[in-house]
Design an enzyme around this catalytic site. Structure first.
Site, PDB file in Angstrom:
ATOM      1  N   ASN A 193      87.029  20.263 -23.245  1.00 42.23           N
ATOM      2  CA  ASN A 193      86.489  20.834 -22.016  1.00 42.23           C
ATOM      3  C   ASN A 193      85.180  21.553 -22.298  1.00 42.23           C
ATOM      4  OD1 ASN A 193      86.489  23.943 -21.232  1.00 42.23           O
ATOM      5  ND2 ASN A 193      88.139  23.656 -22.737  1.00 42.23           N
ATOM      6  N   ARG A 194      84.288  21.456 -21.347  1.00 45.01           N
ATOM      7  CA  ARG A 194      83.073  22.268 -21.329  1.00 45.01           C
ATOM      8  C   ARG A 194      82.897  22.821 -19.913  1.00 45.01           C
ATOM      9  NH1 ARG A 194      80.787  16.987 -22.662  1.00 45.01           N
ATOM     10  NH2 ARG A 194      79.979  15.958 -20.781  1.00 45.01           N
ATOM     11  N   GLY A 197      92.773  29.589 -18.574  1.00 45.49           N
ATOM     12  CA  GLY A 197      92.070  28.342 -18.330  1.00 45.49           C
ATOM     13  C   GLY A 197      92.709  27.482 -17.270  1.00 45.49           C
ATOM     14  N   ASN A 207      81.573  27.288 -24.696  1.00 44.75           N
ATOM     15  CA  ASN A 207      80.875  26.682 -23.561  1.00 44.75           C
ATOM     16  C   ASN A 207      79.941  27.627 -22.816  1.00 44.75           C
ATOM     17  OD1 ASN A 207      82.241  24.196 -23.993  1.00 44.75           O
ATOM     18  ND2 ASN A 207      84.058  25.064 -23.015  1.00 44.75           N
ATOM     19  N   THR A 208      79.799  28.861 -23.299  1.00 44.41           N
ATOM     20  CA  THR A 208      78.811  29.804 -22.764  1.00 44.41           C
ATOM     21  C   THR A 208      77.839  30.130 -23.887  1.00 44.41           C
ATOM     22  OG1 THR A 208      80.329  30.784 -21.146  1.00 44.41           O
ATOM     23  CG2 THR A 208      78.434  32.103 -21.803  1.00 44.41           C
ATOM     24  N   PHE A 217      83.407  28.468 -17.798  1.00 48.03           N
ATOM     25  CA  PHE A 217      83.885  29.649 -17.060  1.00 48.03           C
ATOM     26  C   PHE A 217      83.622  29.520 -15.555  1.00 48.03           C
ATOM     27  CE2 PHE A 217      83.283  32.839 -20.852  1.00 48.03           C
ATOM     28  CZ  PHE A 217      84.371  32.294 -21.488  1.00 48.03           C
ATOM     29  N   ASN A 250      87.403  37.758 -24.021  1.00 50.65           N
ATOM     30  CA  ASN A 250      87.169  36.413 -24.547  1.00 50.65           C
ATOM     31  C   ASN A 250      85.739  36.337 -25.087  1.00 50.65           C
ATOM     32  OD1 ASN A 250      86.879  33.691 -25.064  1.00 50.65           O
ATOM     33  ND2 ASN A 250      87.605  33.006 -23.068  1.00 50.65           N
ATOM     34  N   GLY A 310      97.577  24.085 -29.907  1.00 52.11           N
ATOM     35  CA  GLY A 310      98.346  22.980 -30.467  1.00 52.11           C
ATOM     36  C   GLY A 310      99.849  23.112 -30.360  1.00 52.11           C
ATOM     37  N   LYS A 348      90.345  37.570 -27.972  1.00 49.39           N
ATOM     38  CA  LYS A 348      90.679  36.174 -28.274  1.00 49.39           C
ATOM     39  C   LYS A 348      89.598  35.601 -29.178  1.00 49.39           C
ATOM     40  CE  LYS A 348      92.292  31.925 -26.086  1.00 49.39           C
ATOM     41  NZ  LYS A 348      92.711  31.305 -24.800  1.00 49.39           N
ATOM     42  N   SER A 391      84.894  31.286 -26.410  1.00 52.06           N
ATOM     43  CA  SER A 391      84.675  29.986 -25.784  1.00 52.06           C
ATOM     44  C   SER A 391      83.368  29.395 -26.305  1.00 52.06           C
ATOM     45  CB  SER A 391      84.590  30.124 -24.264  1.00 52.06           C
ATOM     46  OG  SER A 391      84.129  28.910 -23.692  1.00 52.06           O
ATOM     47  N   ASN A 445      92.003  37.566 -18.446  1.00 55.17           N
ATOM     48  CA  ASN A 445      91.055  37.203 -19.493  1.00 55.17           C
ATOM     49  C   ASN A 445      89.642  37.278 -18.926  1.00 55.17           C
ATOM     50  OD1 ASN A 445      89.337  35.253 -21.047  1.00 55.17           O
ATOM     51  ND2 ASN A 445      91.233  34.837 -22.160  1.00 55.17           N
ATOM     52  N   THR A 492      94.532  30.901 -31.277  1.00 58.69           N
ATOM     53  CA  THR A 492      93.088  30.862 -31.202  1.00 58.69           C
ATOM     54  C   THR A 492      92.631  30.146 -29.913  1.00 58.69           C
ATOM     55  OG1 THR A 492      92.942  28.714 -32.326  1.00 58.69           O
ATOM     56  CG2 THR A 492      92.880  30.657 -33.723  1.00 58.69           C
ATOM     57  N   ASN A 493      91.308  30.195 -29.694  1.00 55.48           N
ATOM     58  CA  ASN A 493      90.689  29.442 -28.607  1.00 55.48           C
ATOM     59  C   ASN A 493      90.497  27.991 -29.053  1.00 55.48           C
ATOM     60  OD1 ASN A 493      89.185  28.877 -26.194  1.00 55.48           O
ATOM     61  ND2 ASN A 493      88.414  30.979 -26.193  1.00 55.48           N
ATOM     62  N   THR A 494      89.690  27.233 -28.313  1.00 53.34           N
ATOM     63  CA  THR A 494      89.409  25.842 -28.651  1.00 53.34           C
ATOM     64  C   THR A 494      88.446  25.750 -29.834  1.00 53.34           C
ATOM     65  OG1 THR A 494      87.582  25.773 -27.071  1.00 53.34           O
ATOM     66  CG2 THR A 494      89.740  25.101 -26.269  1.00 53.34           C
TER      67      THR A 494
END
Length: 368
Positions: A116-117, A68, A184-185, A120, A179, A305, A222, A182, A146, A250-252
């Protein structure tokens, strides 16, 4: 010093603008021979006791940069100069894409978090592969790649899209990450379901073996912190079944409730994936669950985190061989990697473990 600079300069800038400015400075510094040598000595001192073997690879330590930050493989040397033992680039998609409309990155300073959005935004697998192929490294961190789904590609054609990226990028990757987590997709997280994930991972594995035939490129997946516990177990079982090399946890998160967020409610309500300190507890829970399920059969990478050496140490005790960070780098600055390594070395020295590898999963084994 950096915290004052952050308040005076970066905090006043749009987060994405601040990212591009800081990243430009890092890349410029890495191009100046004397300066980069000095900075690497100051910011990335080596601790022999932290040397790590994971995924069949040797690293100076377990601490890496999460995907990212460097989406297009343009600043690998700069990030190694700052003390990251491995650098995961991306997410890279089959085709270039601009990402989602701006504004798309938000700081939650009171929570030491980001939303974040981005969507990609990247140059696409063909250009990124060419960049990696032509790279003359100054520093030699392990480089992970990734890969994700191009937004305009329908879900039913996702496998072919991932395969395209894998074929192009596997020859230049020390390890490859699929991945599917996410937020955001559109539709991407549906691929975490095992019935969709099995053919996807199998196809990417075959593509990597076909195009990087001289060696076996480690393959990881991921996952999101928002998976139900039974789905975490299902992914763990699938990873073992397929002979996957690792899982990144992990991811977000898309969650907002129950995280104790203190920032402006208007910011908190922004859509996208939340990363940083509020994600700490859930990411650690997922990691512990994964290690209890898979043990030492595959490599686990803890991310989400991690702010300091204690956080990194807790991930190792919970089963992570490698740990990654990103969001805290925004708040801690260029000495962050140095502090993580120094703190990990100190904790190892006062622990009952002879090596870092001995500490991996120790807390989970105690309760098993």
């Amino acid at each position: 010093m950096y915290k004052y600079f952050f308040r005076l300069v970066f905090k006043r800038l749009d987060p994405e603008q601040a990212h591009h400015l800081a990243f430009r400075w890092i890349r410029l510094a890495a191009r100046v021979p004397v300066l980069r040598t000095f900075l690497a000595a100051a910011l990335a001192p080596r601790h022999k006791e932290l040397r790590t073997e994971a995924l069949g690879l040797r690293m100076h330590g377990p601490f890496g940069l999460a995907a990212g930050f460097d989406k297009n493989a343009v600043g690998i040397d700069g990030m190694a100069m700052l003390g990251f033992d491995h650098v995961e680039i991306g997410t890279v998609t089959g085709e270039p894409q601009p990402g989602n409309p701006k504004r798309r990155l938000f700081r939650l300073v009171k929570d030491r978090a980001l939303i974040n959005r981005m969507g990609f935004n990247n140059d696409g697998s063909l250009r990124v592969a060419a960049r990696l192929a032509s790279r003359t490294p100054v520093f030699k961190p392990v480089v992970g790649v990734n890969i994700g789904k191009t937004k305009v590609v329908p879900e039913k054609e996702a496998v072919a899209d991932y395969v395209k990226s894998a074929e192009r990028l596997a020859p230049y990757a020390d390890y490859l990450v699929v991945n599917v987590s996410s937020p955001n997709t559109p539709g991407l997280r549906n691929l975490q379901a095992t019935e969709a994930l099995r053919p996807l991972l199998s196809a990417v594995r075959e593509a990597a073996d076909r195009t990087a035939s001289a060696r076996r490129v480690p393959l990881l997946v991921k996952i999101a912190p928002d998976l139900a516990d039974e789905d975490v177990d299902a992914v763990a079982d699938l990873a073992v079944e397929l002979g996957l090399d690792g899982i990144i946890a992990t991811n977000t998160t898309i969650a907002r409730e129950g995280l104790g967020l203190k920032s402006d409610p208007t910011l908190v309500k922004e859509t996208g994936g939340l990363s940083g300190a509020p994600l700490k507890n859930r990411s650690l829970e997922v990691l512990r669950r994964l290690y209890a399920r898979v043990g030492d059969r595959i490599t686990l990478v803890g991310v989400g985190g991690i702010e300091n050496a204690e956080d990194a140490w807790q991930r190792i005790l919970a089963g992570a061989t490698l740990v990654q960070g990103y969001s805290a780098f925004i708040y801690e600055g260029p000495f962050w990697g140095r502090a993580i390594h120094k703190g990990l070395a100190a904790r190892l020295a006062t622990s009952p473990y002879a090596t870092l590898a001995d500490a991996v999963g120790a807390d989970v084994r105690k309760t098993a």
